[in-house]
Design a protein around this motif. Structure first.
Motif, PDB file in Angstrom:
ATOM      1  N   UNK A   1       1.042  -1.173  -0.034  1.00 38.17           N
ATOM      2  CA  UNK A   1      -0.012  -0.001  -0.064  1.00 38.17           C
ATOM      3  C   UNK A   1       0.888   1.386   0.051  1.00 38.17           C
ATOM      4  N   UNK A   2       2.014   1.175   0.681  1.00 35.16           N
ATOM      5  CA  UNK A   2       2.837   2.525   0.848  1.00 35.16           C
ATOM      6  C   UNK A   2       3.328   2.803  -0.551  1.00 35.16           C
ATOM      7  N   UNK A   3       3.829   1.384  -1.174  1.00 39.75           N
ATOM      8  CA  UNK A   3       4.438   1.736  -2.669  1.00 39.75           C
ATOM      9  C   UNK A   3       3.402   2.258  -3.610  1.00 39.75           C
ATOM     10  N   UNK A   4       2.283   1.568  -3.562  1.00 44.43           N
ATOM     11  CA  UNK A   4       1.235   1.707  -4.556  1.00 44.43           C
ATOM     12  C   UNK A   4       0.780   3.310  -4.353  1.00 44.43           C
ATOM     13  N   UNK A   5       0.512   3.676  -3.112  1.00 45.01           N
ATOM     14  CA  UNK A   5       0.057   5.274  -2.802  1.00 45.01           C
ATOM     15  C   UNK A   5       0.999   6.088  -3.324  1.00 45.01           C
ATOM     16  N   UNK A   6       2.446   5.928  -3.145  1.00 40.83           N
ATOM     17  CA  UNK A   6       3.229   6.766  -3.390  1.00 40.83           C
ATOM     18  C   UNK A   6       3.580   6.959  -4.761  1.00 40.83           C
ATOM     19  N   UNK A   7       3.431   5.833  -5.550  1.00 42.91           N
ATOM     20  CA  UNK A   7       3.721   5.837  -6.980  1.00 42.91           C
ATOM     21  C   UNK A   7       2.411   6.336  -7.697  1.00 42.91           C
ATOM     22  N   UNK A   8       1.329   6.038  -7.170  1.00 43.68           N
ATOM     23  CA  UNK A   8       0.033   6.466  -7.990  1.00 43.68           C
ATOM     24  C   UNK A   8      -0.136   7.935  -7.600  1.00 43.68           C
ATOM     25  N   UNK A   9       0.257   8.309  -6.630  1.00 46.33           N
ATOM     26  CA  UNK A   9      -0.036  10.035  -6.246  1.00 46.33           C
ATOM     27  C   UNK A   9       1.008  10.508  -7.394  1.00 46.33           C
ATOM     28  N   UNK A  10       2.270  10.113  -7.282  1.00 49.17           N
ATOM     29  CA  UNK A  10       3.055  10.755  -8.058  1.00 49.17           C
ATOM     30  C   UNK A  10       2.790  10.852  -9.614  1.00 49.17           C
ATOM     31  N   UNK A  11       2.381   9.674 -10.001  1.00 51.82           N
ATOM     32  CA  UNK A  11       1.988   9.567 -11.304  1.00 51.82           C
ATOM     33  C   UNK A  11       0.760  10.438 -11.751  1.00 51.82           C
ATOM     34  N   UNK A  12      -0.114  10.444 -10.926  1.00 51.34           N
ATOM     35  CA  UNK A  12      -1.176  11.136 -11.120  1.00 51.34           C
ATOM     36  C   UNK A  12      -1.068  12.683 -10.988  1.00 51.34           C
ATOM     37  N   UNK A  13      -0.257  13.417 -10.011  1.00 47.54           N
ATOM     38  CA  UNK A  13       0.305  14.524  -9.928  1.00 47.54           C
ATOM     39  C   UNK A  13       0.912  15.018 -11.004  1.00 47.54           C
ATOM     40  N   UNK A  14       1.757  14.160 -11.985  1.00 42.69           N
ATOM     41  CA  UNK A  14       2.427  14.569 -12.868  1.00 42.69           C
ATOM     42  C   UNK A  14       1.491  14.638 -14.313  1.00 42.69           C
ATOM     43  N   UNK A  15       0.154  13.808 -14.474  1.00 41.98           N
ATOM     44  CA  UNK A  15      -0.631  14.028 -15.214  1.00 41.98           C
ATOM     45  C   UNK A  15      -1.410  15.122 -15.148  1.00 41.98           C
ATOM     46  N   UNK A  16      -1.748  15.526 -14.014  1.00 39.10           N
ATOM     47  CA  UNK A  16      -2.447  16.635 -13.364  1.00 39.10           C
ATOM     48  C   UNK A  16      -1.592  17.862 -14.131  1.00 39.10           C
ATOM     49  N   UNK A  17      -0.364  18.083 -13.774  1.00 34.11           N
ATOM     50  CA  UNK A  17       0.523  18.891 -14.234  1.00 34.11           C
ATOM     51  C   UNK A  17       0.570  19.197 -15.683  1.00 34.11           C
ATOM     52  N   UNK A  18       0.385  17.962 -16.234  1.00 35.64           N
ATOM     53  CA  UNK A  18       0.509  17.957 -18.035  1.00 35.64           C
ATOM     54  C   UNK A  18      -0.663  18.684 -18.557  1.00 35.64           C
ATOM     55  N   UNK A  19      -1.977  18.708 -17.779  1.00 36.30           N
ATOM     56  CA  UNK A  19      -3.204  19.226 -18.277  1.00 36.30           C
ATOM     57  C   UNK A  19      -2.962  21.068 -18.200  1.00 36.30           C
ATOM     58  N   UNK A  20      -2.162  21.227 -17.449  1.00 38.75           N
ATOM     59  CA  UNK A  20      -2.021  22.896 -17.340  1.00 38.75           C
ATOM     60  C   UNK A  20      -1.275  23.395 -18.457  1.00 38.75           C
ATOM     61  N   UNK A  21      -1.903  24.327 -19.217  1.00 39.75           N
ATOM     62  CA  UNK A  21      -1.481  24.829 -20.397  1.00 39.75           C
ATOM     63  C   UNK A  21      -1.271  26.301 -20.342  1.00 39.75           C
ATOM     64  N   UNK A  22      -0.242  26.587 -21.279  1.00 35.96           N
ATOM     65  CA  UNK A  22       0.267  28.010 -21.224  1.00 35.96           C
ATOM     66  C   UNK A  22      -0.388  28.823 -22.369  1.00 35.96           C
ATOM     67  N   UNK A  23      -0.502  30.123 -22.077  1.00 32.83           N
ATOM     68  CA  UNK A  23      -1.090  30.798 -23.279  1.00 32.83           C
ATOM     69  C   UNK A  23      -0.308  30.562 -24.677  1.00 32.83           C
ATOM     70  N   UNK A  24      -1.106  30.319 -25.481  1.00 29.23           N
ATOM     71  CA  UNK A  24      -0.309  30.221 -27.046  1.00 29.23           C
ATOM     72  C   UNK A  24      -0.141  28.668 -27.147  1.00 29.23           C
ATOM     73  N   UNK A  25      -0.287  27.623 -26.070  1.00 31.14           N
ATOM     74  CA  UNK A  25       0.014  26.350 -26.286  1.00 31.14           C
ATOM     75  C   UNK A  25      -1.509  25.663 -26.901  1.00 31.14           C
ATOM     76  N   UNK A  26      -1.123  24.728 -27.852  1.00 33.28           N
ATOM     77  CA  UNK A  26      -2.289  23.962 -28.446  1.00 33.28           C
ATOM     78  C   UNK A  26      -2.706  22.817 -27.521  1.00 33.28           C
TER      79      UNK A  26
END
Length: 239
Positions: free
Chosen positions: A214-239
């Motif tokens: 559970x420790x490994x799954x939560x740590x890995x899962x939270x890290x992966x999903x945080x990365x995915x959420x950051x990917x959804x942030x777009x800058x002005x001018x990005x497609x």
């Protein structure tokens, strides 16, 4: 997956005057309590386990995790300054991984080290209590930092939700509802502490194999999903 510039900026944000004061407050309080308890009760293994389990692991570690995890990225997203970071030629998963490493390091430094010092003050590591709870603090620091970093990427109220999890779910429901303990970072880390101590002074409601998974799954899962959420942030001018 590590960027020194991002790390330096994150350390500077986390260890600024205001946050540093809050980060130092809880460890100082723990050590002061330990000195007072030792003066009043002497070296008592059970009392040491109660103080380290009841205050250090149950309160101090998750609160420091909230401060470090959410503070590593949440304020940048809230005030919009994250756009300057995202405009740099750094991959977004690298940004998350770097910030997680910094958050883990800060959480460990301000929780595990004071826990060990407090344990040595309380009973000189009798029954391996100090080492056991230090191990628990180190392990919990990793999972808390990942969880609260994720919260910092998904909501502007990360600190509030982090405090609810730390103080209501783990501290309150975890002590009253047996089933809630299974979904508790505190109990997962206690499983490792129990193995280190090898005595009834440190007990967990979760078996060691389950806790590790559970420790490994939560740590890995939270890290992966945080990365995915950051990917959804777009800058002005990005497609």
């Amino acid at each position: 997956m590590y960027d020194p510039t991002v790390a330096r900026l994150t350390y500077r944000a986390l260890l600024g005057r205001r946050r540093a004061l809050i980060l130092f407050l809880l460890p100082v309080l723990l050590i002061a309590i330990s000195v007072a308890v030792r003066a009043l009760t002497g070296a008592d293994d059970q009392v040491a386990a109660d103080v380290l389990g009841g205050f250090a692991l149950a309160t101090m570690v998750p609160l420091i995790g909230v401060i470090a995890g959410t503070g590593a990225i949440g304020p940048e997203i809230d005030d919009g300054s994250v756009v300057y970071l995202l405009s740099k030629p750094v991959k977004r998963p690298t940004i998350i991984t770097t910030k997680l490493i910094v958050a883990i390091g800060v959480t460990m430094a301000f929780s595990a080290i004071p826990t060990f010092i407090a344990g040595m003050i309380l009973n000189g590591n009798g029954q391996q209590v100090a080492v056991a709870y230090t191990v628990a603090a180190l392990v919990a620091s990793i999972a808390y930092a990942a969880l609260f970093l994720l919260l910092g990427t998904v909501t502007k109220h990360a600190v509030v939700f982090g405090l609810v999890y730390a103080l209501v779910w783990e501290a309150l429901f975890g002590s009253l509802v047996a089933g809630a303990r299974t979904l508790s970072v505190q109990q997962w880390s206690l499983a490792l502490a129990e193995k280190v101590a090898g005595s009834d002074l440190v007990k967990s409601d979760v078996g060691l194999p389950v806790a590790v998974v559970l420790l490994a799954a939560v740590t890995a899962g939270a890290t992966w999903y945080a990365g995915q959420k950051l990917r959804t942030l777009t800058l002005a001018g990005e497609d």
